[in-house]
Design a protein around this motif. Sequence first.
Motif, short mmCIF file in Angstrom:
data_model
loop_
_atom_site.label_atom_id
_atom_site.label_comp_id
_atom_site.label_asym_id
_atom_site.label_seq_id
_atom_site.Cartn_x
_atom_site.Cartn_y
_atom_site.Cartn_z
N ARG A 328 -20.74 7.44 -11.02
CA ARG A 328 -21.48 6.43 -10.28
C ARG A 328 -20.80 5.08 -10.46
N CYS A 329 -21.08 4.21 -9.50
CA CYS A 329 -20.53 2.87 -9.55
C CYS A 329 -21.49 2.01 -10.36
N ARG A 330 -20.96 1.27 -11.32
CA ARG A 330 -21.85 0.48 -12.19
C ARG A 330 -22.51 -0.66 -11.42
N HIS A 331 -21.86 -1.13 -10.37
CA HIS A 331 -22.37 -2.29 -9.65
C HIS A 331 -23.57 -1.96 -8.79
N CYS A 332 -23.60 -0.75 -8.21
CA CYS A 332 -24.72 -0.41 -7.33
C CYS A 332 -25.38 0.90 -7.74
N ARG A 333 -24.83 1.58 -8.73
CA ARG A 333 -25.39 2.83 -9.27
C ARG A 333 -25.35 3.97 -8.27
N VAL A 348 -14.41 6.73 -4.83
CA VAL A 348 -14.66 5.48 -4.13
C VAL A 348 -16.16 5.25 -3.99
N CYS A 349 -16.60 4.03 -4.25
CA CYS A 349 -18.00 3.68 -4.05
C CYS A 349 -18.29 3.56 -2.56
N PRO A 350 -19.41 4.12 -2.10
CA PRO A 350 -19.70 4.06 -0.66
C PRO A 350 -20.08 2.67 -0.16
N HIS A 351 -20.08 1.67 -1.07
CA HIS A 351 -20.47 0.32 -0.67
C HIS A 351 -19.56 -0.21 0.44
N ASN A 352 -20.17 -0.72 1.48
CA ASN A 352 -19.41 -1.26 2.60
C ASN A 352 -19.77 -2.73 2.76
N ASP A 364 -23.43 -9.12 -5.39
CA ASP A 364 -22.26 -9.37 -6.26
C ASP A 364 -21.30 -8.20 -6.31
N HIS A 365 -21.49 -7.25 -5.43
CA HIS A 365 -20.65 -6.05 -5.47
C HIS A 365 -19.20 -6.40 -5.08
N PRO A 366 -18.23 -5.92 -5.84
CA PRO A 366 -16.83 -6.14 -5.40
C PRO A 366 -16.61 -5.44 -4.06
ZN ZN Z 1 -20.87 0.36 -5.88
#
Ligand code: ZN
Length: 626
Positions: A328-333, A348-352, A364-366
């Motif tokens: 998991r991604c620590r920034h968004c879990r 890869v984090c699915p954050h877009n 604050d997500h990179p």
């Molecule tokens: Zn993330």
Amino acid sequence: LQDPVASLRRQVRECQAKLPPGWFLAAYYWDVETGGMDIDQRGHGLAHEQFMATIGIPRDGGLADLLAEAASDEPRFAAVICEDIERSGRDTFYALKLEKELSLAEIPLYATDEPIDLNGVNATTVLTRRVKQGVAEWFRLQLKEKTWRGLREHSLDGWNIGTPAYGYAADRVPHPVPLKASQGRTKTRLALDPPRDQVVARMFGWRVTDRLGLAAITARLNNNLVRYPPPTGDAGWTIASVHAILANPKYTGHMVFGRRRKVNGKTRRVPPAEWIWSPEPVHPAIITRELWDAAQAMGGEHASSRDSLEPNTHPATKRTYTFRSRIRCRHCRRRMCAQTPHADTYWVCPHNPRDPRHALRNPDHPPRVSIREDRLVPVVAEFCQTYLFGPGRAAYLAKLIPATAASAAARRDKKITALRTRLRQIDTAEDAKASELQQLGLQHDPGSRAVTALRKRVLARFTDLETERDTITEQLADLTRERRETTQHPGLLDALPHLTTDDLACAPQRLLAQLYQALDLQLLYSKDDDQVTIRAVLTDTTPDDIAAILATLHPSPQTSHPATPQASHNPAATSQATATPKVSFDPPITWSALHDHGVPPNGGSHPAATRLPPGCGPELGRPPPG
Ligand SMILES: [Zn+2]
């Protein structure tokens, strides 16, 4: 419901008797099946075969053959006769369709209960026929409704219909209607069927508490068919059987009716909101309603990332991702997904960042969080070797548990003591108020305004105290449960086999994936400090699971694993999945090897990889180019 042989013989007799002079039966078409089926599906059944020998009626085919013959150039018959018009099809639409198809072939359809007009069918005949067809259809539908309502009442009273679900046995009781009981008829209630009821409880625990997917649960069950007897003999567990159990609401102790409905001969699933639940529990519950609800909600969470170890059956899938659903991604879990643009796999984090909803949720997500898999592999292997399978593991755990769990436990115990003290204070205060009231009644006129006002105030204060007592009692119960559940069982670690770095380094990817699953390994990757936090949980089944996984690697295991883990297998202790004894590295160990080895972020080969024995590298490290 009726004897088909007697019925068919009667129909042939009636038709024979009704024939006008000079007419004869040229061919016989009959089927043994329901008249409510679609006309295209009729006439293909094989039920007639069992009657052929004894019935003594020739058979030239079924309804389909009749229609084919009628449509042929030279049909063997000039007209069709049936006993009763509603026999041509119980559903008016299909009866009309049959009539129409015959009339297209210029073949009239007669019935023995109608006058036979040689010039064709007259107006009055059609009217009678339509009325009769209407009545027949109404009768059929009404019977269906009545049956449905009867079955619903039967269910709401707690009687079971059909085979009892896995985990329950049929408890047959004499039929409550004396006449039916005298005929030896029974009704069925559900009773617990140990040890299968415990298997069901475990499965729900795995699904909800351990968040396992259906395939993972199936694999775990199949790993030990003695402890988890499969529903059907020794055929083993299937995903379908696991799914059916996890979706069955009857385990909550309630009887639930109307989960499926037949529409036009096809069985449809009814949305859960329309199910009919018995208002009270009617048989012993195996799980709570809350747990069942949670298990139903799990499906959605699992949708994006598979946690099955079996490779996806889609032909495009070429590899099994060892860390699937574990990072998991620590920034968004959120779960990170595997991408393999070229030779290397990246998580890869699915954050877009361009999606406003994503940006809103995690400002604050990179912009992009990703980690190359071959940088993770040696770190995870080293973690497992050090903390789980190596000689120094007990010492590491001993060092970890006091540092983390002990401080949490101390905080909790302090809070428990404080709450208990407050409860005692409430007792004292209430006692004081009670004696105050008593004194008041003795010394003053109980009807005076002052006494009434004072009494009101005392009562209000009393109510406040009681409310506070309720809150505290609840908090205490929560804390005590938490203490019970988070109590560590370090002995479980001793039940794990000893493995060397070589064992882990040479293990094929699939086996590693199974191992990580058994350990419920969770990785949390933080881009900020380029660190991964690794967490593993051992439950009382983990040692057995790992032994079974390793057995597939070495047919004669060289590793030693003590037969019985120290935790108890007492079913009572494990029926609640949350009460499963476990040891967890929680809060997790932050493994800073990525940093310690001085790896530049997203670049360079990991020095740890060079420590792997030669020849084993490609298994774990980056795949050969191309
Ligand atoms: Zn993330």
